[in-house]
Design a protein around this motif. Structure first.
Motif, mmCIF file in Angstrom:
data_model
loop_
_atom_site.group_PDB
_atom_site.id
_atom_site.type_symbol
_atom_site.label_atom_id
_atom_site.label_comp_id
_atom_site.label_asym_id
_atom_site.label_seq_id
_atom_site.Cartn_x
_atom_site.Cartn_y
_atom_site.Cartn_z
ATOM 1 N N GLU A 35 0.847 -1.196 0.000
ATOM 2 C CA GLU A 35 0.000 0.000 0.000
ATOM 3 C C GLU A 35 0.879 1.241 0.000
ATOM 4 O OE1 GLU A 35 -3.733 0.220 1.335
ATOM 5 O OE2 GLU A 35 -3.954 -1.736 0.429
ATOM 6 N N GLY A 36 0.622 2.133 -0.966
ATOM 7 C CA GLY A 36 1.386 3.362 -1.056
ATOM 8 C C GLY A 36 1.681 3.714 -2.501
ATOM 9 N N VAL A 37 2.618 4.636 -2.671
ATOM 10 C CA VAL A 37 3.005 5.134 -3.995
ATOM 11 C C VAL A 37 4.459 4.742 -4.253
ATOM 12 C CG1 VAL A 37 3.153 7.157 -5.485
ATOM 13 C CG2 VAL A 37 1.426 7.075 -3.673
ATOM 14 N N TRP A 38 4.703 4.184 -5.432
ATOM 15 C CA TRP A 38 6.006 3.623 -5.782
ATOM 16 C C TRP A 38 6.470 4.171 -7.124
ATOM 17 C CZ3 TRP A 38 8.037 0.224 -2.230
ATOM 18 C CH2 TRP A 38 7.153 -0.261 -1.269
ATOM 19 N N GLU A 39 7.777 4.337 -7.259
ATOM 20 C CA GLU A 39 8.338 4.790 -8.530
ATOM 21 C C GLU A 39 9.358 3.778 -9.037
ATOM 22 O OE1 GLU A 39 10.243 8.643 -10.772
ATOM 23 O OE2 GLU A 39 9.770 8.794 -8.645
ATOM 24 N N ILE A 66 0.411 3.011 -7.786
ATOM 25 C CA ILE A 66 -0.261 3.283 -6.522
ATOM 26 C C ILE A 66 -1.059 2.031 -6.152
ATOM 27 C CG2 ILE A 66 -1.943 4.715 -5.315
ATOM 28 C CD1 ILE A 66 -1.347 6.887 -7.480
ATOM 29 N N TYR A 67 -0.807 1.517 -4.953
ATOM 30 C CA TYR A 67 -1.554 0.381 -4.413
ATOM 31 C C TYR A 67 -2.353 0.871 -3.207
ATOM 32 C CZ TYR A 67 1.577 -2.646 -7.110
ATOM 33 O OH TYR A 67 2.276 -3.257 -8.121
ATOM 34 N N GLN A 68 -3.669 0.617 -3.218
ATOM 35 C CA GLN A 68 -4.507 1.045 -2.106
ATOM 36 C C GLN A 68 -5.762 0.180 -2.048
ATOM 37 O OE1 GLN A 68 -3.590 3.576 0.051
ATOM 38 N NE2 GLN A 68 -5.321 2.921 1.294
ATOM 39 N N ASP A 69 -6.052 -0.365 -0.895
ATOM 40 C CA ASP A 69 -7.287 -1.127 -0.650
ATOM 41 C C ASP A 69 -7.558 -2.184 -1.729
ATOM 42 O OD1 ASP A 69 -7.785 0.389 1.641
ATOM 43 O OD2 ASP A 69 -8.885 1.904 0.512
ATOM 44 N N GLY A 70 -6.535 -2.924 -2.128
ATOM 45 C CA GLY A 70 -6.717 -3.981 -3.110
ATOM 46 C C GLY A 70 -6.784 -3.505 -4.548
ATOM 47 N N LYS A 90 -7.234 -4.539 -9.954
ATOM 48 C CA LYS A 90 -7.117 -5.096 -8.611
ATOM 49 C C LYS A 90 -5.750 -5.747 -8.475
ATOM 50 C CE LYS A 90 -11.900 -6.528 -8.938
ATOM 51 N NZ LYS A 90 -12.759 -7.681 -9.050
ATOM 52 N N TYR A 91 -5.323 -5.896 -7.222
ATOM 53 C CA TYR A 91 -4.089 -6.640 -6.992
ATOM 54 C C TYR A 91 -4.230 -7.513 -5.749
ATOM 55 C CZ TYR A 91 -2.358 -4.029 -2.934
ATOM 56 O OH TYR A 91 -2.201 -3.502 -1.681
ATOM 57 N N MET A 92 -3.423 -8.565 -5.736
ATOM 58 C CA MET A 92 -3.280 -9.425 -4.572
ATOM 59 C C MET A 92 -1.790 -9.687 -4.413
ATOM 60 S SD MET A 92 -6.531 -12.106 -4.769
ATOM 61 C CE MET A 92 -5.411 -13.411 -5.019
ATOM 62 N N ALA A 93 -1.317 -9.614 -3.184
ATOM 63 C CA ALA A 93 0.101 -9.855 -2.921
ATOM 64 C C ALA A 93 0.261 -10.638 -1.632
ATOM 65 C CB ALA A 93 0.857 -8.533 -2.837
#
Length: 151
Positions: A35-39, A66-70, A90-93
């Protein structure tokens, strides 16, 4: 009595220091949530599952995820190319894998989404970095995108 209080305070501070520096979650590179912002900062290519080469982004190139709340959203800027690149889904990790299932994106990305919506990667991560590694049909690492946390 004064010496006893002084000794007690010193033992207490030493205990707190040890707990903070050696206790659970104290390692500087402990994986955390995506969760957060990545570059994107660079790429690796692999041979025999080992890093063969590393190369940086091209001048002016920028990619942010940007990953947030799935949910995942990413955008890419390539100054030499007017093609727009972005996607949403959507994402799952978990500790070792990342799966992104894209729902929509730019016209250029929709051509890819029309043939494959699910993108699966090996995941390696630390506190403020992660690496999504592409795996070929033989189960070997081929390529990675390497990110740092910017927020």
């Amino acid at each position: 009595m004064k010496n006893f209080i002084y000794a007690f305070i010193m033992v207490f501070l030493a205990t707190v220091f040890l707990a903070m520096t050696h206790g659970p979650g104290a390692e500087k590179d402990t994986p955390q949530s995506l969760e957060g912002v990545w570059e994107l900062v660079n790429y690796y290519t692999y041979e025999a599952n080992n890093v063969l080469d590393s190369f940086p982004n091209a001048e002016g190139y920028r990619q942010v995820k940007i990953y947030q709340d799935g949910k995942v959203m990413w955008s890419r800027r390539v100054p030499q190319d007017s093609t727009q690149w972005y996607g949403y889904g959507k994402y799952m990790a978990n500790d070792t894998s990342l799966t992104e299932t894209l729902e929509y994106g730019s016209a250029s990305m929709m051509r890819i989404i029309d043939t494959s919506r699910v993108f699966s990667f090996e995941l390696q991560q630390g506190k403020d970095w992660f690496r999504q590694i592409s795996i070929n049909e033989d189960g070997n690492r081929t390529f990675s995108e390497n990110y740092i946390r910017i927020r």
